[in-house]
Design an enzyme around this catalytic site. Structure first.
Site, PDB file in Angstrom:
ATOM      1  N   ARG A 278     -10.729  41.741  26.211  1.00  0.00           N
ATOM      2  CA  ARG A 278     -10.433  43.128  26.465  1.00  0.00           C
ATOM      3  C   ARG A 278     -11.123  44.070  25.796  1.00  0.00           C
ATOM      4  NH1 ARG A 278      -4.545  44.533  25.903  1.00  0.00           N
ATOM      5  NH2 ARG A 278      -4.918  43.537  23.685  1.00  0.00           N
TER       6      ARG A 278
ATOM      7  N   LYS B 195      -4.787  32.045  17.073  1.00  0.00           N
ATOM      8  CA  LYS B 195      -4.967  32.302  18.313  1.00  0.00           C
ATOM      9  C   LYS B 195      -5.595  31.052  19.126  1.00  0.00           C
ATOM     10  CE  LYS B 195      -7.258  35.893  21.087  1.00  0.00           C
ATOM     11  NZ  LYS B 195      -7.230  37.265  20.899  1.00  0.00           N
TER      12      LYS B 195
ATOM     13  N   ARG C  77      -0.031  44.138  16.324  1.00  0.00           N
ATOM     14  CA  ARG C  77      -0.051  43.211  14.912  1.00  0.00           C
ATOM     15  C   ARG C  77       1.066  42.916  14.126  1.00  0.00           C
ATOM     16  NH1 ARG C  77      -4.245  42.326  16.660  1.00  0.00           N
ATOM     17  NH2 ARG C  77      -6.414  43.045  16.492  1.00  0.00           N
TER      18      ARG C  77
HETATM   19  P1  ATP Z   1      -5.768  42.045  19.837  1.00  0.00           P
HETATM   20  O1  ATP Z   1      -5.523  40.822  18.930  1.00  0.00           O
HETATM   21  O2  ATP Z   1      -6.249  43.307  19.228  1.00  0.00           O
HETATM   22  O3  ATP Z   1      -4.378  42.116  20.848  1.00  0.00           O
HETATM   23  P2  ATP Z   1      -6.927  40.682  22.149  1.00  0.00           P
HETATM   24  O4  ATP Z   1      -5.819  39.666  21.583  1.00  0.00           O
HETATM   25  O5  ATP Z   1      -6.495  41.370  23.492  1.00  0.00           O
HETATM   26  O6  ATP Z   1      -6.867  41.766  20.934  1.00  0.00           O
HETATM   27  P3  ATP Z   1      -9.079  39.804  23.354  1.00  0.00           P
HETATM   28  O7  ATP Z   1      -9.829  40.714  24.186  1.00  0.00           O
HETATM   29  O8  ATP Z   1      -8.180  38.670  24.385  1.00  0.00           O
HETATM   30  O9  ATP Z   1      -8.236  40.154  22.301  1.00  0.00           O
HETATM   31  O10 ATP Z   1     -10.008  38.555  22.843  1.00  0.00           O
HETATM   32  C1  ATP Z   1     -11.117  39.295  21.933  1.00  0.00           C
HETATM   33  C2  ATP Z   1     -10.948  38.913  20.620  1.00  0.00           C
HETATM   34  O11 ATP Z   1     -10.444  37.674  20.199  1.00  0.00           O
HETATM   35  C3  ATP Z   1     -12.017  39.267  19.604  1.00  0.00           C
HETATM   36  O12 ATP Z   1     -12.045  40.686  19.388  1.00  0.00           O
HETATM   37  C4  ATP Z   1     -11.949  38.039  18.642  1.00  0.00           C
HETATM   38  O13 ATP Z   1     -11.426  38.715  17.512  1.00  0.00           O
HETATM   39  C5  ATP Z   1     -11.044  37.266  19.191  1.00  0.00           C
HETATM   40  N1  ATP Z   1     -11.633  35.870  19.353  1.00  0.00           N
HETATM   41  C6  ATP Z   1     -13.050  35.808  20.015  1.00  0.00           C
HETATM   42  N2  ATP Z   1     -13.182  34.724  20.256  1.00  0.00           N
HETATM   43  C7  ATP Z   1     -12.326  33.780  19.937  1.00  0.00           C
HETATM   44  C8  ATP Z   1     -11.989  32.382  19.781  1.00  0.00           C
HETATM   45  N3  ATP Z   1     -12.908  31.445  20.338  1.00  0.00           N
HETATM   46  N4  ATP Z   1     -10.741  32.010  19.370  1.00  0.00           N
HETATM   47  C9  ATP Z   1      -9.942  32.897  18.939  1.00  0.00           C
HETATM   48  N5  ATP Z   1     -10.332  34.240  18.933  1.00  0.00           N
HETATM   49  C10 ATP Z   1     -11.269  34.668  19.343  1.00  0.00           C
END
Ligand code: ATP
Length: 263
Positions: free
Chosen positions: A60, A129, A261
C-alpha cells in the site's frame, strides 16, 4: 518455465476451475500492474496473473513487497463487482478471511488477521506477517473493477524487514506445495467473493473477528499527518471499519490508508 503450471493447477481447482483463467509468468514488474493493464484491455473477471519474480512488487501507499521465487507466492486476481466502489467497504478484510480459511484448511495453526490487509502467523516471538493484500479499485458505469493482489511467504523471508515476517512452512512444518496453496486460496476466494457480492462484509464479520489477532490489545492508528488515535482495539463494524475505544469513546477508523501498530 514458470514455477506454476496452469494445467496442473486447474486439476487441483476442481469445481472452481471454470471460474479462473490463470496465466503464470517468470517475471513481471508487479502482478497487480500487469493485471490492471490486462483489465484495461478487457481481461474478464477471474483472470489471475501469478509471477515467480516481481521487479517492482507493491504494497500500500507506494511501499515495496519483497519476494523471492522459491520462497513466495505472488498473484493478482481481476474481479468485477456490480455497483459503485462504496459498496465494497470491507473487501480487503473479506479477502484476508479467504486466505485465513484456506491456510487453516491446509493445516496451518495460529493464523490471524490484522486490520485492514495483513495475514499474520503466531510464532514463539508473537505475531509475524505471513501475507499482504493490496486492493485497487476503479469504477465505471458498468460497475467496479477490483485488482486483488496477494503476496504470501511460503518460507520466512531471508531479508530483515521493519516488522517481523513469517513463512507458511513454519505453520506446516515443511515447505508447502505452491500449486496446492494457490488452488486452496483461489477456491476460498471464489466462495468469499460470491458471498461478499450478495451480502457485503456483514455476512463475514463474525468469522473475521474469530481470526482477529489484536482484539482487546492497545493499538495506535498512524495516518498521514493526523494525530495518532490510541486505544483498545474493539474489532470491526459491519462495514469493516476499525473500532478503537479511546478515552473519548469509540472511534471508527474508516480509511484503510493508515497503519496499525500495537503499543
Ligand atoms: P502497515 O504494517 O504499516 O499497516 P501494511 O501492512 O499495509 O503496512 P503493506 O503495504 O501491505 O503494508 O506491505 C508493505 C510492507 O510490508 C513493507 O513496508 C514491508 O515492511 C513489509 N513487507 C514487504 N515484503 C514483505 C514480506 N515478504 N513479508 C512480510 N512483510 C513484508
Amino acid at each position: 518455465m514458470a514455477l506454476i503450471d496452469p494445467i496442473f493447477l486447474k486439476a487441483r481447482l476442481a469445481d472452481a476451475a471454470g471460474r479462473f483463467d490463470v496465466d503464470a509468468l517468470d517475471v513481471c514488474d508487479s502482478t497487480s500492474s500487469e493485471a490492471m493493464r490486462r483489465a484495461d484491455h478487457g481481461a474478464p473477471s477471474g483472470s489471475v496473473i501469478v509471477a515467480d519474480r516481481q521487479t517492482a512488487g507493491r504494497g500500500r501507499r507506494g511501499r515495496e513487497w519483497l519476494s523471492e521465487p522459491e520462497a513466495s507466492l505472488t498473484f493478482s486476481l481481476i474481479w468485477r463487482f456490480p455497483g459503485s466502489a462504496s459498496r465494497l467497504s470491507g473487501l480487503s478484510l473479506a479477502v484476508g478471511l479467504a486466505l485465513a480459511r484456506a491456510l487453516e484448511g491446509m493445516g496451518a495453526r495460529g493464523v490471524g488477521l490484522k486490520w485492514p490487509n495483513d495475514v499474520l502467523l503466531e510464532t514463539s516471538e508473537g505475531f509475524a506477517k505471513l501475507a499482504g493484500i493490496l486492493i485497487e479499485l476503479s469504477s465505471d458505469r458498468r460497475g467496479t473493477l477490483a485488482i486483488i493482489g496477494v503476496g504470501l511467504n511460503l518460507l520466512p523471508p531471508a531479508v530483515v524487514l521493519p516488522q517481523p515476517a513469517a513463512g507458511l512452512s513454519q505453520a506446516l512444518g515443511q515447505a508447502p506445495d505452491r500449486h496446492e496453496v494457490l488452488a486452496a486460496l483461489l477456491g476460498q476466494l471464489v466462495t468469499i467473493l460470491d458471498g461478499f457480492t450478495v451480502n457485503g462484509f456483514l455476512g463475514q464479520k463474525s468469522e473475521w473477528l474469530r481470526y482477529h489477532a489484536w482484539q482487546g490489545r492497545t493499538v495506535q492508528v498512524l495516518g498521514d499527518g493526523d494525530r495518532p488515535v490510541v486505544g483498545s482495539c474493539r474489532g470491526v463494524d459491519d462495514d469493516g471499519s476499525l473500532l478503537i475505544e479511546t478515552v473519548d469513546g469509540i472511534e471508527r477508523v474508516l480509511s484503510g490508508d493508515v497503519s496499525l501498530r500495537c503499543v
